[in-house]
Enzyme design. Structure first.
Site, short mmCIF file in Angstrom:
data_model
loop_
_atom_site.label_atom_id
_atom_site.label_comp_id
_atom_site.label_asym_id
_atom_site.label_seq_id
_atom_site.Cartn_x
_atom_site.Cartn_y
_atom_site.Cartn_z
CG HIS A 137 -2.17 -0.78 1.04
ND1 HIS A 137 -2.19 -2.16 0.99
CD2 HIS A 137 -3.48 -0.39 0.90
CE1 HIS A 137 -3.44 -2.58 0.84
NE2 HIS A 137 -4.24 -1.52 0.77
CG HIS A 183 2.44 -3.31 6.29
ND1 HIS A 183 3.33 -4.21 5.72
CD2 HIS A 183 1.40 -3.20 5.42
CE1 HIS A 183 2.84 -4.61 4.55
NE2 HIS A 183 1.67 -4.03 4.36
#
Length: 259
Positions: A137, A183
């Site tokens: 992303h 993440h």
């Protein structure tokens, strides 16, 4: 206009500033360097505790991650490609296609090479599949933002807002991935570095020339008739100068046709 050597030096300097930290992060992550892993774990645990207490913010981050997902950004890039083709800029359009594809592939391949597991919690607020490093992303958000900036800045009447939009998309997308607990911080930072690096590595002199021509055309579209006439005359004079001096007839030959 910057001299070619200065422009080349700036580009090389930016590439170094992006790739060197990225390479160090990749090495430290692959080697499971304890200080980096400890810092990542500390930040992730602290953010997770905060996220559990703020479900509304978590839902907002989920929506943001969906709206600015890699596939959504590629769809936006496709719209940009169609727009470029309609404006008769096929080389820039193909450049956008190649850069967006290459950036996505590089991020995917690096995930498989590094094989870093995602953060793990007993009560996760979100889940994601695949490996963690680098953040897809974050990388695609930075990549798409850099591409859109490079293409649209010549047309922008207020570049400041374009910069604000690009930075906002990049930063908020990365932070949302940390907030959702999918993440580590180093994954996101690596994605932020990787995206612009791919763009700068793909830019050649011919690409700069084409965007400069786009900038000239865009400025003519927003100028008045007198300005367009002056610009056109300057272009003709420049072209004549490139082709050599224009032959002139002598005074006594002006009334006669040339053989």
């Amino acid at each position: 206009m910057r001299p070619p050597l200065l422009r080349l030096g700036l580009r090389a300097g930016l590439i170094i500033l992006l790739l060197v930290p990225f390479a160090l992060l990749a090495i430290f992550v692959a080697a499971s360097w304890a200080p980096l892993h400890g810092l990542d774990a500390l930040i992730s645990d602290s953010v997770h505790v905060w996220a559990v207490r703020h479900p509304a913010v978590v839902e907002a981050m989920r929506v943001w991650s969906l709206v600015f997902s890699p596939m959504a950004l590629r769809a936006a890039a496709l719209v940009l490609v169609i727009w470029l083709f309609r404006r008769h800029r096929p080389r820039l359009a193909w450049w956008v296609i190649i850069v967006m594809t290459a950036g996505g592939l590089v991020a995917a391949v690096l995930k498989l090479l590094v094989e870093r597991d995602r953060p793990s919690f007993l009560d996760p607020v979100a889940r994601a599949a695949g490996y963690s490093f680098p953040s897809g992303h974050a990388a695609n958000a930075a990549l798409a933002s850099a591409v859109f900036l490079f293409i649209l800045l010549p047309y922008a009447r207020s570049p400041r807002w374009l910069w604000i939009a690009a930075v906002t998309v990049t930063v908020v997308t990365g932070l949302s991935r940390i907030g959702l607990g999918v993440h580590y911080t180093s994954d996101v930072v690596a994605g932020w570095l990787l995206g612009p690096a791919v763009v700068f590595l793909s830019i050649r002199r011919s690409t700069w020339v084409r965007t400069r021509r786009v900038r000239n055309v865009a400025s003519l579209e927003t100028s008045g008739p007198a300005d367009r006439g002056l610009a056109g005359r300057d272009d003709r004079d420049r072209t004549a100068g490139d082709q050599g001096p224009v032959p002139r007839l002598a005074v006594h030959d002006r009334g006669r046709s040339q053989p």
